[in-house]
Design a protein around this motif. Structure first.
Motif, mmCIF file in Angstrom:
data_model
loop_
_atom_site.group_PDB
_atom_site.id
_atom_site.type_symbol
_atom_site.label_atom_id
_atom_site.label_comp_id
_atom_site.label_asym_id
_atom_site.label_seq_id
_atom_site.Cartn_x
_atom_site.Cartn_y
_atom_site.Cartn_z
ATOM 1 N N PRO A 144 -6.626 52.333 108.969
ATOM 2 C CA PRO A 144 -7.180 51.216 108.185
ATOM 3 C C PRO A 144 -8.713 51.192 108.150
ATOM 4 C CG PRO A 144 -5.411 50.450 109.608
ATOM 5 C CD PRO A 144 -5.686 51.871 110.012
ATOM 6 N N VAL A 160 -10.749 51.544 104.903
ATOM 7 C CA VAL A 160 -11.082 50.462 103.965
ATOM 8 C C VAL A 160 -12.579 50.469 103.655
ATOM 9 C CG1 VAL A 160 -11.274 47.943 103.826
ATOM 10 C CG2 VAL A 160 -9.125 48.994 104.556
ATOM 11 N N ASN A 182 -14.172 50.852 99.982
ATOM 12 C CA ASN A 182 -14.973 49.781 99.410
ATOM 13 C C ASN A 182 -16.379 50.235 99.038
ATOM 14 O OD1 ASN A 182 -12.954 47.877 99.427
ATOM 15 N ND2 ASN A 182 -13.483 47.075 101.448
ATOM 16 N N ARG A 219 -11.647 48.414 95.238
ATOM 17 C CA ARG A 219 -11.618 47.543 96.417
ATOM 18 C C ARG A 219 -10.402 47.896 97.237
ATOM 19 N NH1 ARG A 219 -8.554 42.927 94.358
ATOM 20 N NH2 ARG A 219 -8.174 43.346 92.164
ATOM 21 N N SER A 220 -10.416 47.539 98.508
ATOM 22 C CA SER A 220 -9.285 47.921 99.334
ATOM 23 C C SER A 220 -9.118 46.993 100.520
ATOM 24 C CB SER A 220 -9.440 49.364 99.808
ATOM 25 O OG SER A 220 -10.349 49.420 100.875
ATOM 26 N N ALA A 221 -7.955 47.070 101.145
ATOM 27 C CA ALA A 221 -7.656 46.251 102.319
ATOM 28 C C ALA A 221 -6.688 47.026 103.206
ATOM 29 C CB ALA A 221 -7.028 44.927 101.876
ATOM 30 N N ALA A 222 -6.704 46.674 104.492
ATOM 31 C CA ALA A 222 -5.757 47.320 105.416
ATOM 32 C C ALA A 222 -4.351 46.885 105.042
ATOM 33 C CB ALA A 222 -6.073 46.914 106.841
ATOM 34 N N VAL A 246 -3.619 51.918 104.087
ATOM 35 C CA VAL A 246 -4.729 51.365 103.314
ATOM 36 C C VAL A 246 -4.239 51.137 101.897
ATOM 37 C CG1 VAL A 246 -7.014 51.858 102.332
ATOM 38 C CG2 VAL A 246 -6.517 52.499 104.699
ATOM 39 N N VAL A 293 -5.523 50.509 98.138
ATOM 40 C CA VAL A 293 -6.718 50.588 97.297
ATOM 41 C C VAL A 293 -6.363 50.035 95.925
ATOM 42 C CG1 VAL A 293 -8.473 52.116 96.308
ATOM 43 C CG2 VAL A 293 -7.474 52.654 98.533
#
Ligand SMILES: [Zn+2]
Length: 395
Positions: A68, A71, A75, A87-90, A96, A98
């Motif tokens: 993660p 991220v 980003n 943009r992305s998040a765990a 991950v 995206v």
């Protein structure tokens, strides 16, 4: 190691192989006229899922078994082409997500690529413009029945080698073949356009990957009369230098170096992610053999003219046109040559390749060869085309 310890060791290594998360090292974006390519560089193989969402248009890429911490890397990527924003998040502890915000709906295609000389594991996402919304590529003037043969300009497809994530060869100062090839191709195209009765079409006009077959297709779509692929040579021995011109051979290369070079240039598709295998198999190569004998003669003619005039601006690596199995020269109906302008791995020639004055000289010498060729081949070729056109107009 005892049998029992061996089993335990095996189990542990298998287990750790499953959970070991790959690192996301980079996210790279390339914009081309037909779409945008997003490349995820990873430290190891990873599963991925891709799906599209609407209102607003976006693409979601889930990378599984990826640390993660990636991220932050995702980003940091900036939007390009059809991708407005990344943009992305765990996603839990081992993934991950995206999200790519788009400027319009796309046809997504994704595939994983194994490591090669230049890159490690990659997940590649091609976002193509749906065909209906593709930008019109500058097509040549369509032949019209009113047009006399003298009005139709001869079309030269100028192909800048490599591009995008396929940088081609690299000089010691960090200069890439794809960039100097583009610079010289643009100069050559401008010079061609300035000639009466001649028009240039660039197969690529920007820093993006283009498959070898796509290059040929673009030339054919524009009804090119000649295909000139512009490259810079490379070799492990930095002393090797000089310009060389190649035409296609289906029956082995003229030298070991020619064979080696063709392999290196053909590898562009491996780097760029298209399978090189000829799906049409043997039949295609027989057809190419048959229809190509006429264009081979023309290819040799233009090739020797270009080589001769290049001899006035640089030393020649080989004083005769060389032959090898270059994928990009396989247009059976278009005379095609590949010009290795100079060695990017030779420090003196690397300087020349970077220097605008020398780029201009290389382009000018290629132009001289091309003009000489059309002066002798043009009438014959155009009569053949004209007859073909008349036949189709009667239908
Ligand atoms: Zn090349």
């Amino acid at each position: 190691m005892s049998a029992c310890r061996m089993v335990v060791w095996l189990l542990v290594s298998l287990w750790s192989g499953v959970v070991a998360a790959a690192e996301l090292r980079d996210v790279r974006l390339w914009a081309s006229p037909d779409g945008t390519r997003v490349v995820f560089d990873l430290s190891g193989a990873a599963h991925h899922n891709v799906f599209a969402l609407q209102n607003p248009d976006r693409i979601v890429v889930d990378l599984e078994q990826v640390d993660p911490a990636g991220v932050r890397v995702a980003n940091a990527a900036t939007g390009k082409g059809l991708v407005q924003r990344v943009r992305s998040a765990a996603r839990g502890d081992t993934g991950v997500r995206v999200v790519l915000d788009l400027t319009q709906p796309v046809d997504p295609r994704s595939f994983a690529l194994a490591p090669n000389d230049q890159y490690g594991h990659r997940v590649v996402l091609d976002l193509d413009r749906p065909v209906a919304t593709q930008l019109p590529s500058t097509p040549g003037p369509l032949p019209s029945p009113q047009m006399t043969l003298d009005d139709k300009p001869v079309i030269v497809a100028v192909d800048a080698g490599h591009g995008g994530e396929d940088p081609g060869a690299r000089g010691r100062s960090g200069v890439y073949e794809k960039d100097v090839a583009m610079a010289m191709a643009r100069r050559l195209a401008r010079m061609i356009d300035a000639e009466p009765g001649m028009r240039a079409v660039l197969t690529r006009d920007g820093d993006y990957y283009l498959g070898l077959r796509q290059r040929v297709e673009i030339a054919r779509k524009h009804q090119a009369d000649l295909f000139v692929s512009v490259h810079a040579n490379a070799f492990r021995d930095p002393k090797l230098r000089g310009s060389a011109v190649y035409v296609l051979s289906n029956r082995g290369a003229t030298s070991e170096h020619a064979r080696w070079l063709a392999q290196r240039e053909n590898a562009a598709d491996l780097v760029g992610g298209i399978e090189i295998a000829d799906k049409d198999g043997d039949l295609a190569s027989v057809l190419i053999d048959l229809s190509q004998s006429a264009t081979m003669e023309a290819s040799f003619d233009v090739g020797s003219r270009i080589l001769k005039s290049m001899g006035q601006v640089n030393t020649l690596q080989k004083s005769a046109v060389q032959q090898a199995g270059f994928m990009v020269l396989k247009a059976p109906d278009i005379p095609s040559v590949l010009v290795e302008t100079a060695f990017i791995t030779n420090s003196e020639e690397e300087r020349m390749l970077r220097d605008e004055k020398h780029q201009e000289r290389f382009a000018r010498s290629m132009l001289a060869g091309i003009k000489g060729y059309f002066a002798s081949y043009r009438p014959q070729q155009q009569i053949v085309r004209g007859e073909l056109q008349q036949v189709s107009y009667r239908e």
